[in-house]
Design an enzyme around this catalytic site. Structure first.
Site, PDB file in Angstrom:
ATOM      1  N   MET A  35       0.927  -1.484   0.110  1.00  0.00           N
ATOM      2  CA  MET A  35      -0.548   0.130  -0.159  1.00  0.00           C
ATOM      3  C   MET A  35       0.904   1.534  -0.456  1.00  0.00           C
ATOM      4  SD  MET A  35      -2.769  -1.074   3.333  1.00  0.00           S
ATOM      5  CE  MET A  35      -1.326  -2.762   3.725  1.00  0.00           C
ATOM      6  N   CYS A  99      -4.884   5.585  10.653  1.00  0.00           N
ATOM      7  CA  CYS A  99      -5.226   4.639   9.862  1.00  0.00           C
ATOM      8  C   CYS A  99      -5.115   2.888   9.769  1.00  0.00           C
ATOM      9  CB  CYS A  99      -3.114   4.945   9.732  1.00  0.00           C
ATOM     10  SG  CYS A  99      -2.680   4.011   8.544  1.00  0.00           S
ATOM     11  N   CYS A 195       4.823   8.275   9.851  1.00  0.00           N
ATOM     12  CA  CYS A 195       5.428   7.651   8.676  1.00  0.00           C
ATOM     13  C   CYS A 195       5.558   8.626   8.210  1.00  0.00           C
ATOM     14  CB  CYS A 195       3.758   6.116   8.149  1.00  0.00           C
ATOM     15  SG  CYS A 195       2.117   7.170   7.905  1.00  0.00           S
TER      16      CYS A 195
END
Length: 368
Positions: A35, A99, A195
Site C-alpha cells: 500500500m 490509519c 509515517c
C-alpha cells in the site's frame, strides 16, 4: 474461517515479511499487497520507494505474487486532513489509530475482497480469538511490542476477516526467522514516529501546513518568560524545544508544557516532570468504540492506557447515553492529552476506546 487464500499487507519491513512467510509455510495461498499511503512530497524523506523494493524482493524470495494499491488520496482525506485539523485546534492526534481504521482495515480490506481473499493478515503484534460467537482483540504475547492500542477501533467485521501471525511470537524470534530464510529485511531498522514525516524534524514538517505564529511563554501564574513559535507545535508534558535559559530566583530544573491557550496563542510551562499542573484523575472522552459492539456494562472497572506502552492503570468507566465516557483513575495521571486515544482493557482483552476530550487537570486562568 475455512478458506486459505490470504492477502498480506507487505510494508517492506521485517514484521510483514515474516507474517507472509509463516502463512506460506502453513499451507496458505498468500498474496502480498503493498500500500502506498503517502505521495512523495519532494522532501527526499519519503521511504516508500525503498520499502516497495524491499516488499517486491521479499515476495520474490518467498515465491508469492505481489499486488500494489495507491491509497494516498484516501489517506490524505481520511487521515491527514484530520491530523492537521486536530493540531490547528491545539490537540494532539494519533494518526496511526486512524490509519488502521480508515486505510489498513477499510480500503486494504476492500482490495483483498476484490482479489477473492478469504482473509487478510498484517505484521501487527496482536491476537484474535472467538468466544461465544464474538471476536476478541487480544494483546500480543510479547507485551513490549503489543500493538492492540493502535487497533482498538476495529470491529467484528474486520476481526472476523483478519489474522495476526506474529501475535504469539517475540520480536527477537521474528528477526531470527527472517535471517534463517535469508530475507533482506531481517536486519532492517523498524520504522518509528509518524509515517508521513519520516526522519525529518516534526516542527519543520508541520510548519509547511500550519505556519509559525510567535506567542508568549508564561508560567501558570501568568509571568512571561519567553516566546514560542506556535502553540500547535507543542503537546502536554513536552520538554524539548522550549529554549528557556536560567532564570534568577528559579531552580535549575527543566521546564515542561502544562497548558495551551489556543485562542490567544499562549503556551504555559512549569518546572518539574511531575508538575501539579500536569496531573489529573478524571477524563471525559468523545464517543467510544466497542470491539464487541457494545460496552460490557453502563459502569465497570477495567484498566486503561492514555498513551502507547503506558503501564495499565486501574480505572472506573461510566458510559453516558450519548456514547461518551467519564473515566476516573485510581491514581493521578501525568499529561493526559486531548486528541490522544484512551484504550480500555480487561486483562488481555482490548475492549475498545475513544479520543480523549478533556481532563480535570488544573488550568491557568486564561485557558479556562
Amino acid at each position: 474461517m475455512t478458506g486459505n487464500k490470504i492477502v498480506v499487507g507487505v510494508s517492506g519491513g521485517v514484521d510483514s515479511s515474516v507474517a507472509a512467510l509463516l502463512l506460506r509455510d502453513a499451507g496458505c495461498e498468500v498474496i502480498g499487497l503493498f500500500m502506498q499511503n503517502w505521495a512523495d512530497d519532494g522532501s527526499g524523506q519519503c521511504r516508500a520507494e525503498d520499502d516497495r523494493r524491499d516488499a517486491v524482493a521479499v515476495c520474490g524470495a518467498l515465491g508469492i505474487p505481489i499486488r500494489f494499491r495507491d491509497f494516498s488520496k484516501e489517506y490524505w482525506e481520511g487521515v491527514f486532513q484530520y491530523f492537521l485539523a486536530e493540531y490547528a485546534a491545539g490537540r494532539t492526534p494519533n494518526p496511526d489509530v486512524l490509519c488502521n481504521r480508515e486505510i489498513k482495515f477499510k480500503h486494504f480490506l476492500d482490495a483483498a475482497h476484490e482479489l477473492g481473499a478469504d482473509a487478510i493478515a498484517t505484521g501487527h503484534y496482536a491476537r484474535v480469538d472467538q468466544r461465544m460467537g464474538t471476536f476478541r482483540l487480544l494483546r500480543a504475547v510479547d507485551r513490549s511490542k503489543d500493538q492492540s492500542y493502535f487497533l482498538h477501533q476495529l470491529g467484528q467485521a474486520q476481526l472476523a476477516f483478519t489474522r495476526f501471525p506474529l501475535g504469539e511470537l517475540a520480536k527477537t524470534r521474528i528477526r531470527e526467522i527472517a535471517g534463517a530464510h535469508g530475507l533482506r529485511t531481517a536486519e532492517k531498522k523498524d520504522s518509528t514516529g509518524i509515517c508521513f514525516i519520516g526522519e525529518r524534524d516534526f516542527r519543520s514538517f508541520l510548519a509547511q501546513y500550519l505556519p509559525a505564529k510567535e506567542g508568549e511563554l508564561r508560567t501558570p501564574e501568568g509571568l512571561r518568560i519567553g516566546a514560542h513559535c506556535g502553540v500547535f507545535y507543542y503537546t502536554l508534558g513536552q520538554r524539548e524545544g522550549l529554549n528557556i535559559g536560567g532564570m534568577r530566583g528559579r531552580p535549575q530544573a527543566p521546564w515542561f508544557v502544562v497548558a495551551k491557550d489556543v485562542a490567544n496563542n499562549i503556551l504555559y510551562v512549569d518546572q518539574g516532570h511531575d508538575s501539579p499542573w500536569l496531573q489529573s484523575r478524571n477524563l471525559r472522552s468523545e464517543t467510544a468504540h466497542w470491539i464487541a459492539g457494545a460496552p460490557p456494562a453502563p459502569q465497570f472497572p477495567c484498566t486503561a492506557q492514555t498513551r502507547y506502552r503506558q503501564p495499565d492503570e486501574p480505572c472506573t468507566v461510566t458510559v453516558h447515553d450519548d456514547g461518551t465516557l467519564a473515566v476516573q483513575f485510581a491514581r493521578a495521571q501525568r499529561a493526559v492529552t486531548p486528541g490522544q486515544s484512551l484504550v480500555l482493557y480487561d486483562g488481555e482483552v482490548c475492549l475498545g476506546g475513544a479520543v480523549i476530550a478533556a481532563t480535570d487537570a488544573p488550568v491557568p486562568g486564561n485557558c479556562a
